[in-house]
Each structure stands twice: as C-alpha cells, then as structure tokens.
Design a protein around this motif. Sequence first.
Motif: not given
Lengths: 111, 111
Positions: A1, A89, A92-93, A95-96, A99, A102, B18, B28, B31, B77, B81-82, B86
């Motif tokens: 980020x 945002x 952030x998404x 990164x999410x 994860x 992974x 936020x 972050x 993340x 996290x 999912x925001x 958004x």
Amino acid sequence: MHRSVHNNETLDRTFFALSDPTRRGILERLGGGPATIGELAEPFGLTLNGVKKHVGILEEVDLVITAKVGRARECRLGPAQLEAATGWIDDYRRTWERRLDRFGAYVEKIR
Amino acid sequence: MHRSVHNNETLDRTFFALSDPTRRGILERLGGGPATIGELAEPFGLTLNGVKKHVGILEEVDLVITAKVGRARECRLGPAQLEAATGWIDDYRRTWERRLDRFGAYVEKIR
C-alpha cells in the motif's frame, strides 16, 4: 500500500465527512441540484446553524462549494472526486484478495 | 442514490473507522499478515490500550477479527469487503458526472 497515503489529512477528513448520515444526505440532495442553507435545513430537521456546521465539514474537503446569492448562501456539489478515498479502498481490497489467495494456497497444501 | 443507504449505521461506522491514519495503518500492517496487539503497539507508538481501542473500532465493522492465541490476542484482516462504502462512493460519482453533463449542455446552449 502507498505509505504516503496513510498520513494524508485530506483522506482522514474525507472519510470523516462521509461518516455522518446527514452529511451523506446533504450530498445526495445536492446531487439533484443546488440548494440554500435554508432549503437544506427543513427536510433534515436541522437548524440553520446545524446545516452550516455540516456544510462547513463538507466544504473543507471540496465535497461542497458555497456562494452568497443575495441574502442566501447557495450550496452545490464541489470538485472533490473522492479519488484518494477510492484509491485507498482499492489498495486495501487488492491486499485483502492477495491474503485470501495465499490462504487458499495454504489450504490446498495441507489437504 | 439509494435512499436506504444513507441511514446505514454500518456505513457510518465504516467511514468513521477509515477516518483515522492509525487505523488505516493497522489495516495496512495486517495486510502483510496477522499481528498481536503487542506487535501493533510498538511501530505505531501506542500503548496496549490505545491499540485495543483502535482494533475494537475496526472489529466492530468486520475490518479486523481477533482471536486469543495463548496469552496474546492475534489480529488479522476481517471479512469486510467495503462494498457498502464503495457502493455509496460509486453512486455519488455517477450523480456528480450527471450534474457535470447537464452543466456542459447548459454551457453549449448559452454559447
């Protein structure tokens, strides 16, 4: 980020401006066209000073601009395009999701 | 715009969560992988209670989940999912562009 983004004061104040249902309501109303402070007060059940306070918070982050028209103050949508907010945002998404990928790979591995 | 959205308490609390640079910083950091309350405290120069308070605000809107691991509390996290955030911003931008189009048409007309 983006490291630079998270100390961004405009970002703080933009998210804060959007965190109030009355302020979001004022933006939605102004999406239909300009309105004076007085015209905003009634539908939201606010005093003139209440509206001024909310409008001030929106004006600070360019979500609203105001101009004196005769004895009234007219409000309209400002130039803020919320790029910083959506940018944060979106980061952030991403990164999410990374994860989650992974975690999926890990689940596959231990199966 | 969706009338229903602007009375949405989760939306208020998500935008509020936020609006703080430390809370965005914690997201972050998470993340990159899970961290305990103690591991979050040092880089942010916070007390354990300071971290707990911020994490609590993030946990309330599912941006973070925590679990007791031994004597520590591990943070990662959460599932948020925001979408609501958004979604509101996307609606706002569409309204904004519509207003800009209308203004463009008006300028054309008076030329």
